[in-house]
Write an enzyme that holds these catalytic residues in place. Structure first.
Site, PDB file in Angstrom:
ATOM      1  N   SER A   1     -10.303   0.117   6.527  1.00  0.00           N
ATOM      2  CA  SER A   1      -9.642   0.041   5.519  1.00  0.00           C
ATOM      3  C   SER A   1      -8.912  -1.210   4.864  1.00  0.00           C
ATOM      4  O   SER A   1      -8.215  -1.414   3.681  1.00  0.00           O
ATOM      5  CB  SER A   1      -8.644   1.284   5.476  1.00  0.00           C
ATOM      6  OG  SER A   1      -9.143   2.413   5.675  1.00  0.00           O
TER       7      SER A   1
ATOM      8  N   SER B   1      -9.435   2.386   2.464  1.00  0.00           N
ATOM      9  CA  SER B   1      -8.502   2.884   1.828  1.00  0.00           C
ATOM     10  C   SER B   1      -7.527   1.928   1.147  1.00  0.00           C
ATOM     11  O   SER B   1      -6.595   2.185   0.564  1.00  0.00           O
ATOM     12  CB  SER B   1      -7.725   3.900   2.743  1.00  0.00           C
ATOM     13  OG  SER B   1      -6.854   3.324   3.727  1.00  0.00           O
TER      14      SER B   1
ATOM     15  N   LYS C   1       0.787  -1.093  -0.092  1.00  0.00           N
ATOM     16  CA  LYS C   1      -0.123   0.004  -0.108  1.00  0.00           C
ATOM     17  C   LYS C   1       0.854   1.291   0.145  1.00  0.00           C
ATOM     18  O   LYS C   1       1.777   1.305   0.682  1.00  0.00           O
ATOM     19  CB  LYS C   1      -0.866  -0.047   1.308  1.00  0.00           C
ATOM     20  CG  LYS C   1      -1.945   1.078   1.418  1.00  0.00           C
ATOM     21  CD  LYS C   1      -2.757   0.827   2.623  1.00  0.00           C
ATOM     22  CE  LYS C   1      -3.925   2.134   2.600  1.00  0.00           C
ATOM     23  NZ  LYS C   1      -4.764   1.865   3.854  1.00  0.00           N
TER      24      LYS C   1
END
Length: 442
Positions: A172, A148, A78
């Protein structure tokens, strides 16, 4: 939807010489070539480096000397997590021109030392909390992949990687996993290190992972924990061997009102299957069980967002002053809310968390795990809204471990089941998650 086999199922073939990490990487790259122009899971790639690392892993397996159970696993990272040689842009114009990181975050370094093959950086919402990523859901390009950890969920769900690092402040990891048909694991608070990861909220941030199977997801997190567990923690020691829970509670919070009748019916049918498999399932369609904890958790959402905004004053207030107008609406709203928050209010929120944790601890001798949907339904259409956090926030707020397990489907779209446990009980919960994974595919 093309998918690659879970990495853990390839290990016998690597040992026997019937398959290799390099061949597995090339299968992942075929998925990237075929889909990522549309899905946009990756912010940046380094295919040449991935091939070098996969070749090295191949040689280790041929020599009978793999570094670990993830030696040769292809992963994504990420883009709020530092990877040496890659810029960490965090989907923000503030860092659009930032220089490449000079060193790996601790979790990335641990993965490399265990032989993982890092394919690239996956897209994220702005600073993992604001404006949505450009990523699309691989099961329906008109739908959100969730945020996210948007790119991580989509990359795993599309078979582009076996696993990917994600982070969760409120929802997330678990929500993208549910939407994209991946496994998601949010550990107990503080179990995995956050060094080299851009902060959102010190009271809520968790490092975790999404993967093609419970074993893949757990083994990646175990590799991190074996190298550098979170400060003051003993780390993860269990194995992803299936263990049927004897008794589970269904937390019928107010969030269940967000489910439409079809999703609720599918979830109830799943509970019936678990009961038929010998699990005692304590639930009611009308009553909240266990009531005391549910009552507290129904009131924690404002507290969670308030604590998040309070924590975000550093570094985001500095960003807002240095680069006015470049932060998204959600982040500026949280900062504005924090300006109205007092220390007394923050302390009240901490007391609310203590009360919730006390009620959770009281259930430990009665239940092995707690079940809920992983999300409020399948992925929503459009990209401005990445979906409700109602089913994930309780576990981030309390810091208890939780998994999203794929296996249910609504109108042909993935819909995950969430299995949560008790703070520090990750080594026990993984066995129940692995059993649930098996039960949902039978």
């Amino acid at each position: 939807m093309p998918t690659c086999r879970p990495f853990n199922t390839l290990l016998p073939e690597f040992r026997a010489g019937r398959d290799t990490p390099r061949a597995a990487l090339e299968r992942h790259l075929q998925e990237v070539a075929g889909m990522d122009a549309l899905v946009r899971a990756f912010r940046s790639l380094d295919v040449a480096a991935a091939r070098r690392d996969a070749d090295a892993a191949t040689q280790r397996w041929k020599a009978g000397a793999p570094l670990s159970e993830i030696d040769g696993m292809v992963i994504g990272v990420k883009d709020i997590i530092d990877v040496a040689g890659f810029p960490t842009r965090m989907n923000s114009p503030v860092f659009e021109q930032t220089a490449p990181a000079f060193q790996d975050a601790s979790c990335v370094r641990a993965a490399r030392r265990s032989g993982a093959v890092i394919l690239g950086k996956t897209e994220t919402a702005e600073f993992a909390s604001g404006n949505s990523a450009p990523t699309r859901n691989p099961h329906d390009l008109k739908r959100s992949p969730g945020g996210s950890s948007s790119g991580s969920g989509a990359a795993v769900g599309a078979g582009m990687v076996s696993a990917a690092f994600g982070t969760q402040t409120q929802g997330s990891i678990l929500r993208p996993a549910s939407y994209c048909g991946a496994v998601g694991y949010k550990p107990s608070f503080g179990v995995l290190p956050l060094s080299g990861i851009h902060p959102v909220s010190g009271s809520h941030d968790h490092l975790g992972a999404l993967g093609a199977s419970v074993a893949d997801t757990w083994n990646l997190c175990r590799a991190v924990s074996d190298f550098c567990p979170g400060a003051g923690h003993k780390g993860l020691t269990g194995k992803a061997d299936p263990v049927r829970p004897a008794r589970v509670a269904v937390m019928r919070m107010a969030a269940f009102d967000e489910l439409d009748s079809g999703c609720d019916a599918i979830f109830e049918a799943m509970l019936g299957r678990l009961s038929d498999a010998g699990v005692v399932v304590d639930c009611s369609t009308k009553a909240a069980l266990p009531a005391n904890l549910v009552k507290i958790l129904n009131g924690i959402f404002d507290a969670s967002s308030g604590m998040m905004g309070w924590d975000m004053r550093w570094p985001y207030a500095g960003y807002a002053a240095r680069w006015p107008g470049l932060l998204g609406e959600k982040i500026t709203g949280l900062l504005a809310q924090a300006e109205q928050t007092t220390l007394a209010q923050y302390r009240e929120w901490l007391s609310l968390r203590d009360a919730a944790l006390a009620q959770l601890v009281a259930l430990r001798n009665t239940y092995d795990a707690i079940l809920m949907p992983a999300a409020s339904g399948p992925a929503p259409k459009g990209f401005a809204f990445s979906g409700s956090r109602s089913f994930q926030v309780p576990w981030s707020f309390m810091g208890a471990p939780a998994w999203s397990i794929p296996g249910l489907s609504v109108a042909g779209l993935p819909f995950g089941v969430q299995i949560a446990g008790f703070v520090g009980g990750d080594d026990v919960l993984v066995g129940h998650a692995a059993w649930l994974e098996q039960a949902l595919v039978q």
